[in-house]
Structure formats: structure tokens, C-alpha cells
Design a protein around this motif. Structure first.
Motif: not given
Length: 548
Positions: A475, A527, A529-530
Motif C-alpha cells: 500500500r 494499482r 487507486q490502492d
């Protein structure tokens, strides 16, 4: 996020403080907590004070505030809370017995509205002293009222007795005649008044003498908190911990700065054995001898799971008389910490085998600025801790080519459990980092990866992002600014200190090219968004904070 009807109503209720007297009289106890949460979120210190002063439950935990609002409460809210706890001691409507302030402090120096750990500790100690004065004054007032009422009753009884004796004397005179003498042994009204005055004088004399009170006899509320102590607040904190009064202070995590080992031991002797979970010592000249003296004191706490020693001058490179014996004492002392799970050192206290001296496998190992040798990394990769690590910090250790094989083996051992990895300022250029990428991709539980201040080119950085984006659990990636974004003049393989001090290019187009390529790499992996990519070393620093 869908806001519940209770939350919407609570916002409306706490928004107008002038109506608090009306709604507090009819609010059921089940609604006090949502009202308090909204009052904290909207910074309503007056509403917080009135709610806490009448708190209907036995316990109040503030830890949920950080979870609900993702930031610490306002300074005014904390002060209102502490003042309300003191007022609640003399309020019959308050049922509070346990106040949990753990995790409330904030070390965010960029915000002036929140209360830091040191300020919260000082405010809490002042609250304890204020509570004792307030309850002492209230107790004295109640005692004076009782004594006044008692004296009035005694005087009234004396007057009644005198009147009865007068009537009895008159009756005896009537029965026995005019020359009968009064019966001896019965005090006159004047003698009764003198007796009352004498008892009052003796009572005042007894009140002036100091009384010994049991440490738990007058405790009304147990306060649990994380304490931050330095040389300026040591005397106040020690006094608050040894103070007997209505508020009893308990420490979960203790952070000390600039204190000698004797002062640290004095604080540890005042803490409850079953409640201390962690100790963080910073900027203290412990030395190996001081650490050897400190560890036996820490072994008294059966639940101690975290030990951090930052910038404590643990210099073992110099040959001194008795140094080897002190190192052996340190190794034995670490072995006595049966529940230790987190160990953080900024200077190596013993040989490479010291981390393995812990009684149980460690879950968090932080060894920045230790000048680790290839032998140290090899020993660590084959230690019992390698397969249980969830957090590993090797920042500012130069990882040579001879260390890469051991580091890849270490990552392979921890691939199922490692969640946080920090390799900032390790001198990883394009080639060495490329050798680590296959091992990084196998860390399926990795949540954050920090690689700031490493000399990478833009092409190597883009390849890194493209590779680690395949880790589904990742993340956060703290990436280094590529060498193309710096002003000309850097050496081919600059150190972390040079990268930190060297100015970045003022041409915004240079940085824009990097961002475009990184976003394309994320988009190709789905990836965007997260997965957070950032080069903000200040906000996402590797400095250690108090974790739950």
C-alpha cells in the motif's frame, strides 16, 4: 461513508451549547458515547466537559478517537476532558472509574492544534495534583459541615441537659425544703460549655497533625496513559506517580529523553509491574554499562514487549576495561526479557549475536545506523528471528555486494510474515536493487516499502515500481528521487547524506516526466487507486512512533 441517524442527531444536539442543560437532563446513558465522539470531531470542548463530568459508565477509552477520526483530538478538547474528570470526582452523577488515554498523544510537529506527548504528560500530571487539591478542599468542607452540625447538636444536648437539671433541682428544693444543697457530681451548664470547647481544641490539634493514607484507599479513578519524560518534566512526573490521591496514574509505554540511568530506574520503580508494555530511551548517554544496569530493572515487568534505544552512545568499538563483562551482562539481560517482541537499536550493544539473545523470536527488529557488516547480515538471516519478522529496518547501513546474498535469503525466510521493510540510505544503486527485486516480489504480506535516499536512475525506479506493484498487499512505496532530478555535480554513487543535502532541480518538467512514467507503470498493473507512491521523506519518515 453513510452517516447513521444517531450521528446526525448527535451533531445537531452538540452544535448549540446553550441548550446543553436541557438535553443533558433527559439523554439516556447509551447516547453519551456517540455524543462525545461528535463533540470531539467538531471540537466542542464545553460539550465534552459536561458529558465527561456526568459520564454514566465505569470506563472511558479515548483510543477509539484516533480510529474514528484518523487524527488526534484538538488540544482544547483534551484540556476540557481532563478538567471534567476533576469536576466529576465531586459529582454524584459521574460513575467513571477507569480513564484510558493510551495512544492519545501526537508527535506531529506540523500541527499546532494537537497535543504532543510531552505536553500531554505534563498536563496529566498537573491534573493529578489539581484533583488532589480539589478533593482535599471538598473533603475538608464536608468535614467542617459535619463538625459544625455535630457541635450544634452537642450544644443543644448540653442546653437540654442543663434545663433538665434545673427542673430537677427546683423539684428537689420543693420536696426537701429551702436549705437543701445541690447534688455533687452533676456539671453546671458553664462546665458543659467548657467541655465542648476543650473537645474542639483537641480536634483541631489532631487535624493539624499529618495523617498517613493508604495508596489505594482514596483512589476514585485509575488513569492509563503513555508517558513522555525528559529532564524538564522528570520531577513532576515522579511526583505524580508517587502521589496518593483520587486519580492514580498508570503507564503503558514510557518514553524518556536526556535522562541518566539512575533517573530512569527511579521512574521504573514507581510503575505498576503488570501494565508496562514498552520502553523507549532516546538521546541518553547510557553506554554499555548503563544498559547493563537498566536491563535487570526492565526484567521485572512481565509484559514488556518493546524496547527501543535511540542515540544512547552504545559505543562498543573502543576497547575499555570491563567492556567485555558489560557486553555479557547485556546479552544475559536481553535474555531475561521473556516477552520481548520489538527491539530497536541505533548503536550495536554487543556482538552480532546479541539480537539472538532475546528469549523469544522477535517480530520487529530495527537496526538503523549500525554500520552492519556482511557478517552481521549473514548472522541475522540465519537467526531464529528471520522467519518471524513482521517489521525490519536496516536503514543507513551500507549493503555491499557481499551482503546481498544474505539479504535475499533473509527476505526469503520472512516472505510470509514481513509487512514493513525499510532500506533507506543503504547505497542501493541500479544493479544491487535489481538483484533484490525478485526476493521482494515473493514477500506476499508486504504492506510498506521504504527505499528513500538510494542512488537510483529513473529507468531503474520505473522498473522497481512495475515489479513491486505485483505485490497485492503493498500500500505504500517511499521511493527515492531519481538522480536525473538533482542539480548537476553529484558523484556517480552519492551517499545518503549527499542525496539529502543536494538541491533538486528547479525545472518542474524534469519531475513531471518521472511522475508520468510512474503513473503509467501503476496503470499497467491496475494499482492507481490502492498503492501510494511518494518521495516525501519528511511526512513518511522512518522515525519510530508508539504503536499499539
Amino acid at each position: 461513508m453513510v452517516v447513521s441517524l444517531v450521528c446526525l442527531c448527535a451533531r445537531e444536539v452538540v452544535s448549540n451549547h446553550s441548550l446543553s442543560a436541557a438535553w443533558l437532563s433527559c439523554v439516556p446513558r447509551e447516547l453519551y458515547r456517540p455524543l462525545l465522539d461528535v463533540a470531539v470531531a467538531q471540537c466542542r470542548p464545553l460539550a465534552i466537559g459536561e458529558l465527561v463530568q456526568r459520564w454514566p459508565e465505569r470506563s472511558l477509552s479515548i483510543r477509539r478517537w484516533r480510529t474514528l477520526h484518523h487524527e488526534p483530538p484538538n488540544r482544547l478538547c483534551v484540556q476540557a476532558l481532563l478538567l471534567a474528570v476533576v469536576r466529576g470526582l465531586t459529582d454524584d452523577r459521574c460513575c467513571l472509574q477507569v480513564l484510558d488515554l493510551c495512544g492519545l498523544q501526537s508527535e506531529d510537529r506540523h500541527s499546532e492544534d494537537v497535543m504532543g506527548g510531552w505536553s500531554l504528560t505534563v498536563a496529566l500530571c498537573s491534573t493529578l495534583m489539581q484533583a488532589r487539591k480539589a478533593t482535599t478542599a471538598s473533603r475538608r468542607c464536608r468535614r467542617d459541615e459535619r463538625e459544625k452540625k455535630k457541635r450544634g447538636m452537642e450544644i443543644e444536648r448540653a442546653r437540654d441537659g442543663a434545663a433538665k437539671r434545673d427542673r430537677a433541682g427546683i423539684k428537689r428544693k420543693e420536696d426537701c425544703g429551702e436549705n437543701a444543697e445541690p447534688e455533687r457530681g452533676i456539671p453546671t451548664p458553664e462546665e458543659g460549655v467548657k467541655g465542648v470547647r476543650r473537645r474542639m481544641e483537641l480536634q483541631k490539634k489532631n487535624e493539624a497533625q499529618p495523617q498517613v493514607i493508604s495508596s489505594r484507599e482514596n483512589v476514585l479513578v485509575d488513569v492509563k496513559a503513555d508517558l513522555f519524560v525528559n529532564a524538564r518534566s522528570w520531577e513532576r512526573v515522579r511526583g505524580a506517580l508517587s502521589l496518593s490521591g483520587p486519580l492514580q496514574l498508570h503507564c503503558r509505554f514510557l518514553r524518556v529523553e536526556e535522562l541518566p540511568v539512575s533517573s530512569i530506574n527511579s521512574l521504573l520503580q514507581l510503575l505498576t509491574l503488570e501494565e508496562l508494555l514498552g520502553v523507549d530511551v532516546r538521546y541518553t548517554s547510557l553506554g554499555v554499562t548503563g544498559l547493563a544496569m537498566l536491563l535487570p530493572q526492565l526484567a521485572r515487568f512481565p509484559r514488556l514487549c518493546s524496547l527501543r534505544l535511540h542515540y544512547c552512545n552504545l559505543d562498543v568499538q573502543r576497547i575499555r576495561p570491563g567492556q567485555q563483562e558489560a557486553l555479557q551482562e547485556v546479552s544475559r539481560g536481553l535474555g531475561e526479557l521473556r516477552q520481548l517482541r520489538r527491539l530497536s537499536l541505533t548503536a550495536r550493544p554487543a556482538s552480532a549475536g546479541t539480537p539472538a539473545s532475546a528469549a523469544q523470536p522477535l517480530e520487529a527488529l530495527e537496526l538503523p545506523y549500525l554500520s552492519l557488516t556482511p557478517g552481521d547480515v549473514a548472522y541475522l538471516s540465519r537467526s531464529p528471528h528471520a522467519s518471524s519478522l513482521t517489521q525490519l529496518d536496516l536503514s543507513e547501513n551500507s549493503l555491499h555486494h557481499s551482503s546481498l546474498h544474505s539479504l535475499r535469503y533473509l527476505l526469503g525466510q520472512a516472505e510470509r510474515c514481513l509487512k514493513r521493510l525499510s532500506l533507506c540510505g543503504c547505497g542501493l544503486s541500479d544493479g544491487p536493487l535489481g538483484q533484490l527485486v525478485p526476493a521482494l516480489r515473493q514477500c506476499h504480506a508486504l504492506y510498506s516499502l521504504r527505499l528513500a535516499l538510494n542512488p537510483l536512475s529513473r529507468a531503474a525506479l520505473v522498473d522497481l515500481v512495475r515489479s513491486v506493484a505485483s505485490i497485492g498487499s503493498l500500500r505504500l512505496l517511499l521511493y527515492p528521487n531519481p538522480l536525473e532530478e538533482y542539480e548537476p555535480g553529484l558523484p556517480p554513487l552519492p551517499s545518503s547524506a549527499q542525496l539529502f543535502d543536494w538541491p533538486l532541480s528547479e525545472d518542474s518538467e524534469v519531475r513531471e516526466v518521472t511522475l508520468i512514467q510512474l503513473n503509467e507503470a501503476l496503470r499497467a498493473r491496475g494499482r492507481t487507486q490502492d498503492l501510494l507512491l511518494t518521495s516525501d521523506l519528511i511526512k513518511y519518515s522512518t522515525d519510530l512512533t508508539m504503536d499499539d
